[in-house]
Design a protein around this motif. Structure first.
Motif, mmCIF file in Angstrom:
data_model
loop_
_atom_site.group_PDB
_atom_site.id
_atom_site.type_symbol
_atom_site.label_atom_id
_atom_site.label_comp_id
_atom_site.label_asym_id
_atom_site.label_seq_id
_atom_site.Cartn_x
_atom_site.Cartn_y
_atom_site.Cartn_z
ATOM 1 N N ALA A 88 0.817 -1.218 0.000
ATOM 2 C CA ALA A 88 0.000 0.000 0.000
ATOM 3 C C ALA A 88 0.850 1.266 0.000
ATOM 4 C CB ALA A 88 -0.940 -0.017 1.204
ATOM 5 N N ALA A 89 1.917 1.287 0.800
ATOM 6 C CA ALA A 89 2.754 2.485 0.874
ATOM 7 C C ALA A 89 3.431 2.760 -0.462
ATOM 8 C CB ALA A 89 3.801 2.324 1.980
ATOM 9 N N LEU A 90 3.886 1.698 -1.141
ATOM 10 C CA LEU A 90 4.522 1.868 -2.438
ATOM 11 C C LEU A 90 3.503 2.336 -3.472
ATOM 12 C CD1 LEU A 90 6.901 1.641 -4.350
ATOM 13 C CD2 LEU A 90 6.435 -0.814 -4.576
ATOM 14 N N ALA A 91 2.314 1.761 -3.458
ATOM 15 C CA ALA A 91 1.269 2.167 -4.404
ATOM 16 C C ALA A 91 0.941 3.648 -4.240
ATOM 17 C CB ALA A 91 0.021 1.316 -4.206
ATOM 18 N N GLU A 92 0.850 4.108 -3.010
ATOM 19 C CA GLU A 92 0.545 5.518 -2.769
ATOM 20 C C GLU A 92 1.685 6.408 -3.251
ATOM 21 O OE1 GLU A 92 -1.134 9.040 -1.774
ATOM 22 O OE2 GLU A 92 -2.072 7.052 -1.959
ATOM 23 N N ALA A 93 2.929 5.972 -3.023
ATOM 24 C CA ALA A 93 4.078 6.755 -3.470
ATOM 25 C C ALA A 93 4.101 6.860 -4.994
ATOM 26 C CB ALA A 93 5.372 6.125 -2.960
ATOM 27 N N VAL A 94 3.761 5.781 -5.683
ATOM 28 C CA VAL A 94 3.717 5.797 -7.151
ATOM 29 C C VAL A 94 2.646 6.759 -7.636
ATOM 30 C CG1 VAL A 94 3.174 4.419 -9.193
ATOM 31 C CG2 VAL A 94 4.677 3.479 -7.428
ATOM 32 N N ARG A 95 1.485 6.714 -7.021
ATOM 33 C CA ARG A 95 0.393 7.592 -7.460
ATOM 34 C C ARG A 95 0.714 9.054 -7.193
ATOM 35 N NH1 ARG A 95 -3.042 2.937 -5.483
ATOM 36 N NH2 ARG A 95 -3.878 2.014 -7.413
ATOM 37 N N ARG A 96 1.518 9.337 -6.176
ATOM 38 C CA ARG A 96 1.911 10.722 -5.912
ATOM 39 C C ARG A 96 2.792 11.284 -7.023
ATOM 40 N NH1 ARG A 96 2.520 9.188 -0.346
ATOM 41 N NH2 ARG A 96 4.785 8.996 -0.658
ATOM 42 N N THR A 97 3.458 10.416 -7.785
ATOM 43 C CA THR A 97 4.262 10.902 -8.911
ATOM 44 C C THR A 97 3.381 11.357 -10.065
ATOM 45 O OG1 THR A 97 4.444 8.762 -10.072
ATOM 46 C CG2 THR A 97 6.056 9.222 -8.312
ATOM 47 N N GLY A 98 2.100 11.009 -10.027
ATOM 48 C CA GLY A 98 1.191 11.310 -11.118
ATOM 49 C C GLY A 98 0.890 10.116 -11.992
ATOM 50 N N ALA A 99 1.624 9.017 -11.790
ATOM 51 C CA ALA A 99 1.394 7.814 -12.590
ATOM 52 C C ALA A 99 0.077 7.149 -12.188
ATOM 53 C CB ALA A 99 2.550 6.835 -12.408
ATOM 54 N N GLU A 100 -0.542 6.506 -13.148
ATOM 55 C CA GLU A 100 -1.749 5.732 -12.896
ATOM 56 C C GLU A 100 -1.333 4.278 -12.636
ATOM 57 O OE1 GLU A 100 -6.043 4.661 -15.068
ATOM 58 O OE2 GLU A 100 -4.396 5.539 -16.218
ATOM 59 N N LEU A 101 -1.724 3.739 -11.486
ATOM 60 C CA LEU A 101 -1.411 2.359 -11.138
ATOM 61 C C LEU A 101 -2.701 1.553 -11.208
ATOM 62 C CD1 LEU A 101 0.708 0.304 -10.160
ATOM 63 C CD2 LEU A 101 0.135 0.966 -7.811
ATOM 64 N N VAL A 102 -2.758 0.622 -12.175
ATOM 65 C CA VAL A 102 -3.977 -0.156 -12.421
ATOM 66 C C VAL A 102 -3.695 -1.619 -12.124
ATOM 67 C CG1 VAL A 102 -5.732 -0.777 -14.114
ATOM 68 C CG2 VAL A 102 -4.615 1.465 -14.247
ATOM 69 N N THR A 103 -4.480 -2.221 -11.253
ATOM 70 C CA THR A 103 -4.325 -3.640 -10.944
ATOM 71 C C THR A 103 -5.393 -4.453 -11.664
ATOM 72 O OG1 THR A 103 -5.698 -3.423 -8.953
ATOM 73 C CG2 THR A 103 -3.319 -3.152 -8.686
ATOM 74 N N HIS A 104 -5.094 -5.720 -11.886
ATOM 75 C CA HIS A 104 -6.055 -6.578 -12.585
ATOM 76 C C HIS A 104 -5.959 -8.002 -12.052
ATOM 77 C CE1 HIS A 104 -3.315 -8.913 -15.306
ATOM 78 N NE2 HIS A 104 -2.506 -7.913 -15.022
ATOM 79 N N ASP A 105 -6.934 -8.824 -12.426
ATOM 80 C CA ASP A 105 -6.987 -10.211 -11.953
ATOM 81 C C ASP A 105 -7.147 -11.200 -13.104
ATOM 82 O OD1 ASP A 105 -9.559 -9.672 -12.707
ATOM 83 O OD2 ASP A 105 -10.494 -10.232 -10.792
ATOM 84 N N PHE A 106 -6.569 -10.866 -14.283
ATOM 85 C CA PHE A 106 -6.611 -11.749 -15.455
ATOM 86 C C PHE A 106 -8.055 -12.052 -15.890
ATOM 87 C CE2 PHE A 106 -2.495 -12.560 -13.500
ATOM 88 C CZ PHE A 106 -1.638 -12.463 -14.579
#
Length: 317
Positions: free
Chosen positions: A151-169
């Protein structure tokens, strides 16, 4: 894995109406995966192009989808092409490292873990890192992953402006099963840790021998396993080595509830749990004992691998 994730990203609507998927020529895993994808009902608008020897450059103003963000050719493409948007799909454990570098100290070069880079290669990695951050700040970067991002890494990535999209195949899970499953109750996923010099070869083969003596085992190789090692695996009593090449997510999605999958820490563990949960198949991560690791296995690498060791069954005997 990258090819499969491009299909999933297109299915998820992340890439637009039309996507052209171009595999590299003369790479057997890509050839085999492309052949298997053609047997399935591809998402509308996804074209499987013929393999090309060189890396294609996206037309100006289009979306560019890549998997190996640490490739020098890919990074050079970022700097010399002008894609409107960049989408990065899963490339195993390297995806997590990429997210850490993207959200970490500005100016850190995008280089593979344990890589001994020349000054010129480091300069390219630094320039690529800055270009990637600029794309994130302007809302032109997305990362599409099935991996468990903390969760902490995901939040840090989103703060850069990048879109982080997860999926389940979702697309793959909806496809009919066309491949017979192995008959063995126990399925073992091969590993690249031996060839990369991170675990001791004899320890690994001793563990496999113990599994084979306890009952029939189906062994599915990792794409980077050494051919001599695979020959030795096939010599172990009770172990049958199956033809590899395709992602495990495609090969093993038809397993039955009475079967189980064993794997050393691997990104495939996460995706197989997603794919096989509804079928009642147990996917177990085998914890690597301390004495297996070589001096090349840095603590940071072990920490990375530990995120794929949840719900495991403990130390091998």
């Amino acid at each position: 894995m990258q090819m499969l994730c491009v299909a999933e990203a297109h299915h998820a609507g992340l890439l637009g109406d039309r996507t052209r998927l171009v595999p590299r020529a003369k790479l057997r895993p890509l050839t085999v995966t492309r052949r298997e994808l053609r047997r399935l009902a591809l998402p509308d608008g996804l074209e499987l192009a013929e393999p090309e020897s060189g890396m294609p450059r996206p037309p100006r103003g289009r979306t560019w989808v890549v998997g190996d963000a640490f490739s020098g050719k890919v990074q050079a493409g970022w700097l010399t092409a002008a894609p409107r948007r960049l989408v990065i799909v899963d490339d195993g454990l390297a995806t997590i490292r990429l997210l850490e570098l993207l959200s970490g100290r500005v100016g850190t070069p995008l280089l593979r873990a344990r890589a001994a880079a020349s000054p010129l290669r480091t300069l390219l990695g630094t320039a690529a890192s800055l270009r990637l951050r600029a794309a994130a700040r302007s809302g032109r970067l997305a990362v599409f992953t099935a991996l468990p991002v903390p969760a902490a890494l995901a939040e840090a990535v989103r703060r850069t402006g990048a879109e982080l999209v997860t999926h389940d195949f979702a697309w793959l899970r909806a496809q009919p099963l066309r491949r017979p499953r192995p008959e063995e109750r126990t399925v073992v996923l091969g590993t690249s840790l031996v060839r990369n010099g991170l675990i001791h070869r004899d320890r690994y083969f001793g563990w496999l021998a113990g599994l084979g003596s306890a009952g029939p085992v189906a062994y599915f190789p990792h794409r980077r396993e050494d051919p001599d090692d695979l020959a030795r695996v096939g010599e172990q009593p009770g172990i049958t080595v199956y033809d590899g090449g395709m992602p495990a997510e495609m090969t093993l999605r038809g397993l039955a509830a009475e079967q189980r999958v064993l794997s050393l820490p691997s990104t495939a563990v996460t995706s197989l749990r997603v794919l096989l949960a509804a079928r009642g198949v147990t996917v177990e991560t085998v914890e690597v004992p301390d004495e297996w690791w070589t001096a090349q296995a840095a603590p940071s690498l072990r920490s990375h691998l530990s995120m794929f060791a949840h719900h495991d069954t403990g130390v091998p005997g």
